[in-house]
Each structure stands twice: as C-alpha cells, then as structure tokens.
Design an enzyme around this catalytic site. Structure first.
Site, PDB file in Angstrom:
ATOM      1  N   CYS A 276       8.905   1.667   2.372  1.00 23.77           N
ATOM      2  CA  CYS A 276       9.593   0.861   3.385  1.00 23.77           C
ATOM      3  C   CYS A 276       9.973  -0.523   2.873  1.00 23.77           C
ATOM      4  O   CYS A 276      10.664  -1.263   3.576  1.00 23.77           O
ATOM      5  CB  CYS A 276       8.728   0.714   4.627  1.00 23.77           C
ATOM      6  SG  CYS A 276       7.168  -0.101   4.290  1.00 23.77           S
TER       7      CYS A 276
ATOM      8  N   ASP B 184       8.025  -3.106   2.381  1.00 20.92           N
ATOM      9  CA  ASP B 184       7.179  -4.207   2.839  1.00 20.92           C
ATOM     10  C   ASP B 184       6.303  -4.712   1.694  1.00 20.92           C
ATOM     11  O   ASP B 184       5.943  -3.951   0.797  1.00 20.92           O
ATOM     12  CB  ASP B 184       6.296  -3.754   4.008  1.00 20.92           C
ATOM     13  CG  ASP B 184       7.116  -3.548   5.269  1.00 20.92           C
ATOM     14  OD1 ASP B 184       8.302  -3.893   5.257  1.00 20.92           O
ATOM     15  OD2 ASP B 184       6.557  -3.055   6.254  1.00 20.92           O
TER      16      ASP B 184
ATOM     17  N   CYS C 237       6.091  -4.992   8.747  1.00 24.92           N
ATOM     18  CA  CYS C 237       6.321  -4.595  10.135  1.00 24.92           C
ATOM     19  C   CYS C 237       5.133  -5.036  11.002  1.00 24.92           C
ATOM     20  O   CYS C 237       4.088  -5.434  10.471  1.00 24.92           O
ATOM     21  CB  CYS C 237       6.491  -3.085  10.198  1.00 24.92           C
ATOM     22  SG  CYS C 237       4.946  -2.215   9.891  1.00 24.92           S
TER      23      CYS C 237
ATOM     24  N   CYS D 252       0.931   1.960   7.466  1.00 21.50           N
ATOM     25  CA  CYS D 252       1.004   0.497   7.370  1.00 21.50           C
ATOM     26  C   CYS D 252      -0.380  -0.102   7.116  1.00 21.50           C
ATOM     27  O   CYS D 252      -0.496  -1.167   6.512  1.00 21.50           O
ATOM     28  CB  CYS D 252       1.584  -0.100   8.641  1.00 21.50           C
ATOM     29  SG  CYS D 252       3.160   0.629   9.122  1.00 21.50           S
TER      30      CYS D 252
HETATM   31  S1  FES Z   1       6.798   0.157   8.036  1.00 16.27           S
HETATM   32 FE1  FES Z   1       6.304  -0.732   6.095  1.00 16.27          FE
HETATM   33  S2  FES Z   1       4.223  -1.231   6.278  1.00 16.27           S
HETATM   34 FE2  FES Z   1       4.797  -0.648   8.278  1.00 16.27          FE
END
Ligand code: FES
Length: 162
Positions: free
Chosen positions: A61, A63, A86, A130
């Site tokens: 994602c 992050d 997120c 996550c």
């Molecule tokens: S969607 Fe990337 S850590 Fe939650």
C-alpha cells in the site's frame, strides 16, 4: 447536478442499508478505541538520542513508518513514531507503542500484531495487515538496538549514536 446526486443517494441508500442489516461477516468499521488512537495517537514524534531506530514500509500500500526507542537497563523507557499511513496503521502503531513502553526488550520482542488488535478491541479484517507496521517497526528498532549494542564495548556503552 444537485438533483442527480440527491436521486443517486435516495436510490442507493436503501440497498446499502439492507446490505448492512443482512451482513453477518467480519467487522467492517473502526471501533471507538481505534478511532481514539487514530485521532489522538500516543507517543508520536521523533527522538534525537535514540538507542534503536527503524524505517519500514508496506509495499502493498506504500505506507511508511519511522520508530525510535530509548533503552535503559534492558527496559524500553521511551518510544516515538511517525507514520505516513492509513487510520489502521496509525491506531495500531499507537497501541503497539503503548503496549511496549515500560516492557523489557525480551517482553517487547514477544509482542505480536494479534496482541495489538486484541488491545484495540478488534479492527476490520481487511485492515489487519496494517497492524504489522507498528509491530514490525518495533521489532526492527529492537534489532537495530541489539546490533549497535553488540558492536559497542562495555566502556563506551553510553555512547550510542542515533
Ligand atoms: S492500508 Fe497501508 S498500512 Fe493500512
């Protein structure tokens, strides 16, 4: 245009409501504890004189998370984190720091993402990954601390560079 939107909502809402009422599957929404840790995350910030540091990311994602630890006599006396993530990543990272702070290194190494999710009272199933960010960063920072510690002689033990 306004009327179109209004009609769309009117048409969509009953179907969404019915789907919600009939849904028997996994948790879909953030609970109050998760929202609290997302809107008021604990232990946010940076640490200039950290004993361990980690930067990790979730390639699925994009992050990212930075986490610093301060260790005194084998105890995690302070933890700070910054997350580009997120709500699930921020809330679970916040809870991971709360659970780990004050624990010994060996206790903190046993902390799992399931522990974090349990402490938050659950999180939506599709957000479970996550929780790996906070715990992963914590464990990586501990590994960094242990590597630095292994390379430092007892005489210069107090001279950890961040
Ligand atoms: S969607 Fe990337 S850590 Fe939650």
């Amino acid at each position: 245009m306004k009327n179109d939107m209004h009609d769309w909502k009117k048409a969509y809402a009953p179907a969404a409501q019915q789907e919600f009422e009939e849904h028997q599957g996994p948790v879909l929404f953030y609970n109050e504890t998760v929202i609290d840790h997302f809107t008021n995350p604990r232990n946010v910030g940076e640490m200039a004189d950290a004993d361990g540091y980690a930067l990790i990311g979730d390639p699925s994602c994009g992050d990212q998370m930075k986490l610093w630890i301060k260790v005194e006599q084998g105890i995690l006396v302070d933890i700070k984190f910054k997350s580009f993530g997120c709500p699930g990543a921020i809330a679970t990272s916040s809870m991971a720091t709360v659970l780990a702070k004050g624990k010994s290194i060996s206790e903190a190494k046993k902390l799992t993402d399931d522990d974090v999710i349990r402490a938050l009272g659950g999180i939506p199933e599709n957000k479970a990954h996550c929780s790996l960010m906070g715990v992963g960063a914590l464990h990586a920072a501990i590994r960094d601390y242990e590597q630095r510690h292994a390379n430092v002689s007892p005489e210069s033990d107090s001279e950890h560079a961040p």
